[in-house]
Design an enzyme around this catalytic site. Structure first.
Site, PDB file in Angstrom:
ATOM      1  N   LYS A  56       0.804  -1.224   0.000  1.00  0.00           N
ATOM      2  CA  LYS A  56       0.000   0.000   0.000  1.00  0.00           C
ATOM      3  C   LYS A  56       0.840   1.279   0.000  1.00  0.00           C
ATOM      4  O   LYS A  56       0.383   2.328  -0.459  1.00  0.00           O
ATOM      5  CB  LYS A  56      -0.937   0.005   1.209  1.00  0.00           C
ATOM      6  CG  LYS A  56      -2.091  -0.981   1.126  1.00  0.00           C
ATOM      7  CD  LYS A  56      -3.153  -0.521   0.151  1.00  0.00           C
ATOM      8  CE  LYS A  56      -4.411  -1.362   0.249  1.00  0.00           C
ATOM      9  NZ  LYS A  56      -5.470  -0.900  -0.673  1.00  0.00           N
ATOM     10  N   SER A  81      -8.826  -0.239   6.432  1.00  0.00           N
ATOM     11  CA  SER A  81      -8.840  -1.208   7.531  1.00  0.00           C
ATOM     12  C   SER A  81      -7.473  -1.366   8.169  1.00  0.00           C
ATOM     13  O   SER A  81      -7.354  -2.010   9.207  1.00  0.00           O
ATOM     14  CB  SER A  81      -9.321  -2.574   7.020  1.00  0.00           C
ATOM     15  OG  SER A  81      -8.405  -3.100   6.088  1.00  0.00           O
ATOM     16  N   GLU A 207      -9.659 -13.975  -4.135  1.00  0.00           N
ATOM     17  CA  GLU A 207     -10.491 -13.409  -3.074  1.00  0.00           C
ATOM     18  C   GLU A 207     -10.814 -14.486  -2.041  1.00  0.00           C
ATOM     19  O   GLU A 207     -10.845 -15.677  -2.369  1.00  0.00           O
ATOM     20  CB  GLU A 207     -11.821 -12.905  -3.642  1.00  0.00           C
ATOM     21  CG  GLU A 207     -11.726 -11.695  -4.534  1.00  0.00           C
ATOM     22  CD  GLU A 207     -13.098 -11.223  -4.984  1.00  0.00           C
ATOM     23  OE1 GLU A 207     -13.457 -10.077  -4.656  1.00  0.00           O
ATOM     24  OE2 GLU A 207     -13.805 -11.979  -5.675  1.00  0.00           O
ATOM     25  N   GLY A 211     -15.811 -13.183   0.574  1.00  0.00           N
ATOM     26  CA  GLY A 211     -15.786 -11.844  -0.016  1.00  0.00           C
ATOM     27  C   GLY A 211     -15.549 -11.899  -1.506  1.00  0.00           C
ATOM     28  O   GLY A 211     -14.537 -11.403  -2.006  1.00  0.00           O
ATOM     29  N   ASP A 213     -16.930 -10.451  -4.114  1.00  0.00           N
ATOM     30  CA  ASP A 213     -17.617  -9.386  -4.863  1.00  0.00           C
ATOM     31  C   ASP A 213     -17.024  -9.170  -6.256  1.00  0.00           C
ATOM     32  O   ASP A 213     -17.758  -8.940  -7.223  1.00  0.00           O
ATOM     33  CB  ASP A 213     -17.611  -8.073  -4.081  1.00  0.00           C
ATOM     34  CG  ASP A 213     -16.219  -7.655  -3.638  1.00  0.00           C
ATOM     35  OD1 ASP A 213     -15.611  -8.373  -2.828  1.00  0.00           O
ATOM     36  OD2 ASP A 213     -15.733  -6.622  -4.114  1.00  0.00           O
ATOM     37  N   SER A 307       1.089  -9.820  -0.582  1.00  0.00           N
ATOM     38  CA  SER A 307       0.839  -8.380  -0.529  1.00  0.00           C
ATOM     39  C   SER A 307       1.159  -7.699   0.791  1.00  0.00           C
ATOM     40  O   SER A 307       1.300  -6.471   0.830  1.00  0.00           O
ATOM     41  CB  SER A 307      -0.613  -8.086  -0.917  1.00  0.00           C
ATOM     42  OG  SER A 307      -1.505  -8.779  -0.063  1.00  0.00           O
TER      43      SER A 307
END
Length: 322
Positions: A56, A81, A207, A211, A213, A307
């Site tokens: 990130k 989060s 995923e 979750g 989506d 990640s």
């Protein structure tokens, strides 16, 4: 005519130049044991060694570094989060400005403490009953702050794509790239870089089962909203793909695989015991999909983005002991 992509390969290369000497160029690990287990040559891009312990920082810094002096003088805001929270807080500190971060009340303690440790002010909300995007936008507007979203921003997407750019520079052509998917910024940026460098590469998102989506959205051809998932992979506990990231992923992502929480724990344990690295649940999901056989017909050379590694010792031990 299809809409122009919000991010180009040139944007990713520009982000790489901007991050040079600021972000870490993270290592790529290999393991004969892992290769034997999955029947392929696997290259693990270790973003757990990135500043703040996750990819990130790439996107947050790339976005913050392009703010005007007037914007930087007022400060920045973000909602997250945990990993984007820390990344934005550190980017703000590096650029000499302040940060206000909206975080869920149940965010991991280690991530909240680290965010505060970088000098940010933390405001909390209930992720299951409140809309973090609306709250974050209102917070930024009320205080006159520049908002840096966790994924739905061209500069953030471009910054995240530098992880795949580095990986392919280090490994050469790959047949497939496995990327964890939350809001879709990492995979959108990574797919932009990977398909430019290696046009025949298969880009596969991963995923948690709870979750899914993005998988549902790609199957239905439009963004789908699901109940906020309850999964150990807190960095992937989102209810809908990003408005900017989804069209990119529609165009460039070949498939999305799903993994269960127990499979994620197995990958975390393998990474710790055999690769000698610590991964948080979200950071281990792509590795988990490969190890659990969730990738159809795995090709010869596979890149995996690990990640992040932001997990405290108590939670890590509890998860591995379950």
């Amino acid at each position: 005519m299809a809409a122009a992509s919000p991010v180009s390969f040139d944007d990713v290369r520009a982000a790489a130049a901007r991050l040079a000497g600021i972000a870490h160029r993270t290592p790529v690990l290999t393991s004969r044991t892992l290769d034997s287990l999955v029947g392929a040559e696997v290259f693990v891009k270790c973003e757990n060694f990135q500043r703040v312990g996750a990819f990130k920082f790439r996107g947050a810094y790339n976005a913050a570094a392009q703010l005007t002096p007037a914007q930087l003088a007022k400060g920045v805001a973000a909602y997250s989060s945990g990993n984007h929270a820390q990344a934005t807080a550190l980017a703000a500190r590096e650029l000499g400005t302040s940060a206000v971060i909206l975080m869920p009340e149940d965010a991991p303690r280690s991530k909240r403490e680290a965010t505060a440790g970088y000098g940010a002010e933390i405001v909390t909300y209930d992720r299951y009953t409140e809309d973090r995007t609306a709250l974050g936008e209102a917070l930024a507007e009320d205080r006159g702050l520049a908002l840096i979203p966790p994924y739905d921003h061209p500069h953030v997407i471009a910054g995240q794509g530098t992880a795949a750019l580095e990986l392919l520079e280090d490994t050469g052509d790959l047949d497939a790239l496995l990327v964890p998917v939350g809001g879709g910024g990492l995979i959108a940026g990574s797919a932009t870089a990977a398909t430019a460098l290696c046009p025949r590469i298969r880009v596969i998102g991963v995923e948690p089962e709870a979750g899914d989506d993005t998988k549902r959205s790609l199957e239905q051809g439009e963004r789908v909203t699901i109940p906020v998932p309850r999964t150990i992979a807190d960095g992937q506990a989102l209810d809908t793909p990003g408005a900017l990231t989804f069209p990119v992923n529609q165009r460039l992502v070949d498939a999305v695989a799903l993994v269960g929480d127990d499979e994620i724990v197995d990958a975390m344990r393998f990474a710790f015991e055999r690769l000698k690295i610590v991964l948080e649940p979200s950071g281990a999901s792509a590795l988990a999909a490969l190890m659990a056989g969730r990738i159809d017909n795995p090709p010869r050379r596979i890149g995996v983005i690990a990640s992040g590694g932001n997990i405290d010792s108590e939670r890590f031990a509890a998860l591995l002991g379950r």
